[in-house]
Scaffold this active site. Structure first.
Site, PDB file in Angstrom:
ATOM      1  N   GLY A   1      60.781  57.144  19.574  1.00  0.00           N
ATOM      2  CA  GLY A   1      60.508  57.002  21.002  1.00  0.00           C
ATOM      3  C   GLY A   1      60.011  55.618  21.397  1.00  0.00           C
ATOM      4  O   GLY A   1      60.444  55.053  22.402  1.00  0.00           O
TER       5      GLY A   1
ATOM      6  N   HIS B   1      61.124  63.582  15.585  1.00  0.00           N
ATOM      7  CA  HIS B   1      59.942  64.317  15.085  1.00  0.00           C
ATOM      8  C   HIS B   1      59.281  65.166  16.166  1.00  0.00           C
ATOM      9  O   HIS B   1      58.387  65.948  15.871  1.00  0.00           O
ATOM     10  CB  HIS B   1      58.938  63.360  14.420  1.00  0.00           C
ATOM     11  CG  HIS B   1      58.095  62.546  15.351  1.00  0.00           C
ATOM     12  ND1 HIS B   1      56.834  62.941  15.734  1.00  0.00           N
ATOM     13  CD2 HIS B   1      58.314  61.362  15.960  1.00  0.00           C
ATOM     14  CE1 HIS B   1      56.308  62.024  16.532  1.00  0.00           C
ATOM     15  NE2 HIS B   1      57.181  61.058  16.689  1.00  0.00           N
TER      16      HIS B   1
ATOM     17  N   GLN C   1      59.470  64.316  25.277  1.00  0.00           N
ATOM     18  CA  GLN C   1      58.866  65.657  25.243  1.00  0.00           C
ATOM     19  C   GLN C   1      59.848  66.752  25.667  1.00  0.00           C
ATOM     20  O   GLN C   1      59.631  67.921  25.355  1.00  0.00           O
ATOM     21  CB  GLN C   1      57.623  65.712  26.139  1.00  0.00           C
ATOM     22  CG  GLN C   1      56.393  65.034  25.552  1.00  0.00           C
ATOM     23  CD  GLN C   1      55.848  65.700  24.296  1.00  0.00           C
ATOM     24  OE1 GLN C   1      56.045  66.894  24.062  1.00  0.00           O
ATOM     25  NE2 GLN C   1      55.177  64.931  23.470  1.00  0.00           N
TER      26      GLN C   1
ATOM     27  N   CYS D   1      47.834  59.398  20.776  1.00  0.00           N
ATOM     28  CA  CYS D   1      47.719  57.943  20.666  1.00  0.00           C
ATOM     29  C   CYS D   1      46.289  57.486  20.871  1.00  0.00           C
ATOM     30  O   CYS D   1      45.963  56.336  20.659  1.00  0.00           O
ATOM     31  CB  CYS D   1      48.608  57.284  21.709  1.00  0.00           C
ATOM     32  SG  CYS D   1      50.248  57.926  21.642  1.00  0.00           S
TER      33      CYS D   1
ATOM     34  N   ASN E   1      53.475  64.179  28.183  1.00  0.00           N
ATOM     35  CA  ASN E   1      53.030  64.573  26.855  1.00  0.00           C
ATOM     36  C   ASN E   1      51.606  65.124  26.833  1.00  0.00           C
ATOM     37  O   ASN E   1      51.203  65.753  25.869  1.00  0.00           O
ATOM     38  CB  ASN E   1      53.137  63.379  25.901  1.00  0.00           C
ATOM     39  CG  ASN E   1      52.523  62.126  26.479  1.00  0.00           C
ATOM     40  OD1 ASN E   1      52.992  61.597  27.489  1.00  0.00           O
ATOM     41  ND2 ASN E   1      51.455  61.658  25.860  1.00  0.00           N
TER      42      ASN E   1
HETATM   43  C1  LIG Z   1      55.755  60.869  21.248  1.00  0.00           C
HETATM   44  C2  LIG Z   1      56.203  60.238  22.496  1.00  0.00           C
HETATM   45  C3  LIG Z   1      56.761  58.955  22.503  1.00  0.00           C
HETATM   46  C4  LIG Z   1      56.817  58.091  21.269  1.00  0.00           C
HETATM   47  O1  LIG Z   1      57.720  58.573  20.327  1.00  0.00           O
HETATM   48  P1  LIG Z   1      57.601  58.099  18.796  1.00  0.00           P
HETATM   49  O2  LIG Z   1      58.858  58.554  18.173  1.00  0.00           O
HETATM   50  O3  LIG Z   1      56.387  58.764  18.243  1.00  0.00           O
HETATM   51  O4  LIG Z   1      57.472  56.613  18.811  1.00  0.00           O
HETATM   52  C5  LIG Z   1      57.215  58.454  23.704  1.00  0.00           C
HETATM   53  N1  LIG Z   1      57.128  59.173  24.840  1.00  0.00           N
HETATM   54  C6  LIG Z   1      56.609  60.405  24.874  1.00  0.00           C
HETATM   55  C7  LIG Z   1      56.573  61.145  26.166  1.00  0.00           C
HETATM   56  C8  LIG Z   1      56.129  60.984  23.708  1.00  0.00           C
HETATM   57  O5  LIG Z   1      55.593  62.206  23.752  1.00  0.00           O
END
Ligand SMILES: *Cc1c(COP(=O)(O)O)cnc(C)c1O
Length: 378
Positions: free
Chosen positions: A69, A199, A177, A323, A149
């Site tokens: 992400g 993931h 999400q 985070c 999220n």
């Molecule tokens: C987890 C998340 C990300 C980041 O994704 P990663 O693969 O962990 O870098 C970005 N945006 C949202 C809304 C998320 O929940």
């Protein structure tokens, strides 16, 4: 262990682990090599691309594989900013985006771009009229997440897509999400680009997808080779991409059943919490939300104490956002929704997933009740 932090990451599906191992044994060539091992690897990779594109109603060439992400959001936002700077330097977003969007835009702001942050109401929803009013001649991109999220609140993506389709402004959606919990057809929703991460949908960590409409060209952000149609350098994460494909196929194959199951657990959990613990708030309760996330303010309790006490009893939940764990910074998302300083320090996020059971929810609630009682000195 009772894992109720599925919004932070999910446990990889057992079938996906098996497929991953098998593919690592069999496919080890570099997809850029012209010998047979390389070509075999390339075939697997391109097949994954076609299958994934098909699930989104897109074309293979509109799919870019990334590391997840964060990279996807950086690629689309920075890439668009650089590619279309000649047209303008104005970007519109919301004040509740994920840090991978907000911090990317902060960096662009330092580089001379102008960012408009749309406000949210107390339910965490943006106002589409405010978005319309914010559009300018020099606006090049709008970036709005499909679901949040921290709260699970769903934004009116279809409506925004419709508005922007009448303009030359590109529309990026952080769908990390939502992918795996909802079905998104970017073309129908008039989305120019979206980001997803394996993931978050029971696939391996370190693999992600960017859907990029063929009319939307972004400047590459990782330089080197010409992989991914010269949009992202680096030897492809072949086996994880294959695992991601398998995860997505499995999830899509049972998505309606999962939605029903999650909805049942989610509604039951929230109802019990509201009935059995006083002075609690479910943030964003009146908005359309995912069936998996509950942002819960428990007045008179400190989030740090709650998390540790729950963890000691084998229950994993998180503060506002993964985070921020460790640092316990105030959540900008909840702040934007108008939570008081006190409430910000009393809010946890509970996120359910496909492995959770009713018994686990009961165990969680019984333990939460005891902990809250002790904390409040009742
Ligand atoms: C987890 C998340 C990300 C980041 O994704 P990663 O693969 O962990 O870098 C970005 N945006 C949202 C809304 C998320 O929940």
């Amino acid at each position: 262990m009772i894992y109720l932090d599925n919004a932070a990451s999910t446990r990889i599906l057992p079938e996906v682990i098996q497929e991953l191992v098998k593919s690592c044994e069999e496919y080890y060539g570099n997809p850029s090599s012209i010998h047979s091992a390389g070509q075999k690897a390339k075939k697997l990779l391109e097949n994954s691309r076609e299958v994934i594109a098909g699930l989104f109603g897109a074309e293979g060439k509109e799919i870019i594989f990334t590391s997840g992400g964060a990279e996807g959001n950086n690629l689309v936002i920075k890439g668009a900013a650089e590619a279309y700077a000649y047209k303008g330097k104005h970007i519109i977003t919301t004040d509740i985006e994920h840090p991978t969007v907000l911090n990317t835009l902060l960096d662009l702001e330092e580089k001379g771009y102008e960012i408009t942050y749309l406000h949210t109401d107390k339910n965490g929803l943006i106002n589409v009229e405010e978005l319309k009013d914010s559009l300018r001649q020099d606006t090049i991109l709008v970036s709005v997440m499909s679901s949040n999220n921290e709260t699970g609140v769903i934004q009116p993506i279809e409506e925004i897509g419709k508005i922007l389709s009448k303009t030359a402004v590109f529309f990026h959606v952080d769908a990390v999400q939502s992918i795996g919990k909802d079905i998104i057809y970017p073309k129908e929703s008039r989305i120019s680009a979206f980001t997803a991460s394996a993931h978050k949908f029971y696939g391996p960590k370190g693999a992600g997808i960017v859907f990029l409409d063929k009319n939307f060209l972004v400047k590459k952000q990782i330089f080197g080779g010409h992989q991914e149609r010269n949009r992202r350098a680096g030897t492809e994460n072949l086996n994880s991409v294959y695992g991601m494909q398998k995860a997505l196929e499995i999830i899509y194959g049972s998505i309606f059943q999962e939605q029903m199951n999650e909805k049942r657990l989610h509604e039951y959990m929230e109802k019990r919490i509201k009935n059995e613990i006083n002075d609690v708030v479910i943030n964003g309760e009146e908005a359309d939300r995912l069936n998996t996330i509950t942002s819960l303010t428990i007045r008179g309790c400190d989030v740090q104490t709650l998390l540790v006490a729950l963890d000691l009893r084998g229950i994993c939940v998180s503060a506002g956002s993964a985070c921020m764990s460790g640092a316990f910074l105030e959540s900008p998302v909840l702040k934007a929704m108008g939570l008081s300083k006190e409430d910000l320090k009393s809010t946890i996020r509970v996120s359910i997933g496909r492995y959770n059971t009713m018994e686990e929810i009961d165990f969680f609630i019984e333990n939460l009740k005891e902990i809250v009682k002790t904390e409040r000195g009742e």
